[in-house]
Motif scaffolding. Structure first.
Motif, short mmCIF file in Angstrom:
data_model
loop_
_atom_site.label_atom_id
_atom_site.label_comp_id
_atom_site.label_asym_id
_atom_site.label_seq_id
_atom_site.Cartn_x
_atom_site.Cartn_y
_atom_site.Cartn_z
N ARG A 314 24.50 6.92 25.99
CA ARG A 314 23.50 7.29 27.00
C ARG A 314 23.08 8.76 26.91
N TRP A 404 19.48 -5.17 27.96
CA TRP A 404 19.77 -3.96 28.72
C TRP A 404 18.81 -2.84 28.32
N ALA A 408 16.10 -0.92 30.70
CA ALA A 408 16.14 0.53 30.83
C ALA A 408 14.77 1.16 30.56
#
Length: 470
Positions: A314, A404, A408
């Motif tokens: 991240r 995912w 995002a």
């Protein structure tokens, strides 16, 4: 007809020699390895047009049979026009069919693999580096790139994807495939380091011309009617060292090429395009947030930014926040950690970098990513969580990881696998799992739903996973 024989044949004696092994499989005419050309023709734009006109002609003939007088003449005239168009469509189908014989690359495995991906709905392709298989340009195209201008880092990938784009659009119609290119200038070379704005402009123009030749071929992709050159879809700038050289002069040069140059007639005040744009969009690869902000403040229209961003990595969060603020699209790679976020590696030892692994982008690169998140044991913990979420929704771990990224706000980038490996990044073993009912063969349909299949509990688990790995 091919699977059966009408000639009576006496029954064969039962095989008793166990060493001979099982009998060979029976012929399956529907198997994907057969009739590739027929299937490609059936999906082509010329054949679809021919089929549409054939049905229309049959309908008109049926209607004409019950008419007389002026109505019959009008219907006959309509039928004659359709038959003329049908003749043209038939000629186009025959020309396309002949092109398979004239083009030695039309039916090679890598061309078919890319065609399958595009037919499955994945029509955007990006040039890549280590993940791209070795390609001998001399063997593939019968030549090597010229030494002037200097060959780029991605010449081979551009040539392969350009060849595919031209072939696919010949069959399916124009503007069906988008290619995302990369420009990785040597910031230490004179043209980039000391040439100033003029040197950057000349170097960028030389790159664009070489890339256009790779993608569009010798004719340069110009419109046959207007002569206007077809622009490249996207050029992404890769910068080596922001401390050594400033990327803004190169970005401004790209901006000029990405903008139509206008000319105003002083007498009539008529505005015309004196020089059409040669690229549609500008992208950035792995630019830090401060460098992205500097480009935005300089007025450079950034279409997208590419970063590494996944359920386990991240670090690009500040860049994503900036992109969300200014409406810039994000391309996210590393969604499956180079292929490691797969059921295949759960409970297994690390892959051997010497032996290699066809299901991974690069074993050494994957092991480096594993070390960055805390080691193989940490990966096993993360994979177990992703696997549990995948089992809950009846999908593959890869689908959870890619979904995912979509949730995002990113567009996932996945590595192309070849031949039977083409769908492995989605957890499928090639042809055997093509699911035509979903409309996208070999891909979990959940991945393409408008609404995410991940619920709040799933998101909480994945967020907690990122916190542990951090």
């Amino acid at each position: 007809m091919l699977a059966e024989n009408w000639v009576p044949v006496p029954p064969e004696e039962e095989q008793t020699d166990e060493s001979a092994g099982p009998p060979p499989p029976s012929f399956d005419a529907a198997a994907p390895e057969y009739n590739v050309l027929v299937r490609r023709l059936a999906k082509s734009a010329p054949f679809q047009k021919w089929n549409e006109l054939t049905i229309q002609a049959k309908q008109l003939e049926t209607e004409l049979a019950g008419l007389k007088g002026a109505d019959a003449e009008a219907k006959q005239s309509e039928l004659d026009l359709v038959k003329v168009a049908l003749g043209d469509a038939d000629a186009a189908v025959q020309e396309l069919k002949a092109s398979f014989n004239d083009d030695p690359l039309a039916l090679v495995p890598w061309m078919q693999a890319l065609t399958d991906l595009a037919d499955g709905g994945m029509t955007t392709f990006e040039v890549s580096g280590a993940g791209w298989p070795y390609c001998s340009l001399r063997q593939l195209f019968g030549e090597v790139p010229s030494a002037a201008p200097p060959a780029g880092f991605f010449d081979g990938a551009e040539r392969v994807l350009g060849t595919f784009k031209r072939r696919y659009e010949k069959e399916r119609g124009p503007n069906k495939v988008q290619l995302l290119l990369k420009m990785a200038p040597n910031v230490f070379a004179d043209a980039w380091a000391t040439g100033g704005a003029a040197g950057a402009q000349a170097a960028v123009e030389a790159f664009v011309e070489r890339a256009r030749n790779n993608v569009f071929g010798p004719d340069g992709g110009s419109d046959p009617e207007t002569g206007v050159p077809e622009p490249l879809d996207l050029v992404q700038l890769v910068w080596w060292d922001f401390k050594t050289a400033d990327p803004l002069p190169v970005l401004k040069a790209l901006q000029k090429i990405a903008t139509d140059q206008l000319q105003v007639d002083e007498e009539t005040e008529e505005v015309t395009v004196s020089e059409p744009r040669k690229i549609r969009g500008i992208g950035l690869v792995d630019f830090p947030a401060e460098q992205l902000k500097a480009a935005i403040q300089a007025g450079v229209p950034i279409t997208c930014v590419q970063v590494e961003h996944s359920v386990l990595v991240r670090s690009a969060a500040p860049v994503l926040a900036l992109c969300a603020r200014y409406g810039i699209k994000v391309l996210a790679r590393g969604g499956t950690l180079g292929g490691l976020l797969s059921e295949k590696y759960l409970g297994m030892p690390p892959p051997d970098p010497v032996k290699g692994d066809p299901d991974l982008d690069s074993v050494p690169a994957c092991l480096d990513m594993v070390n960055n998140i805390g080691g193989w044991d940490k990966l096993q913990e993360a994979l177990a969580v992703v696997k549990s979420i995948a089992d809950k929704h009846g999908v593959k771990p890869e689908t959870v990881a890619l979904r995912w990224q979509i949730d995002a706000g990113c567009f996932p980038l996945v590595t192309t696998r070849w031949a039977s490996h083409v769908w492995r990044q989605f957890g499928y073993e090639g042809w055997a799992h093509f699911t035509q009912s979903q409309g996208r063969p070999g891909v979990d349909g959940h991945l393409f739903q408008v609404e995410s299949f991940l619920d709040m509990d799933d998101v909480t688990q994945l967020e907690g996973l990122a916190a542990v790995l951090a």
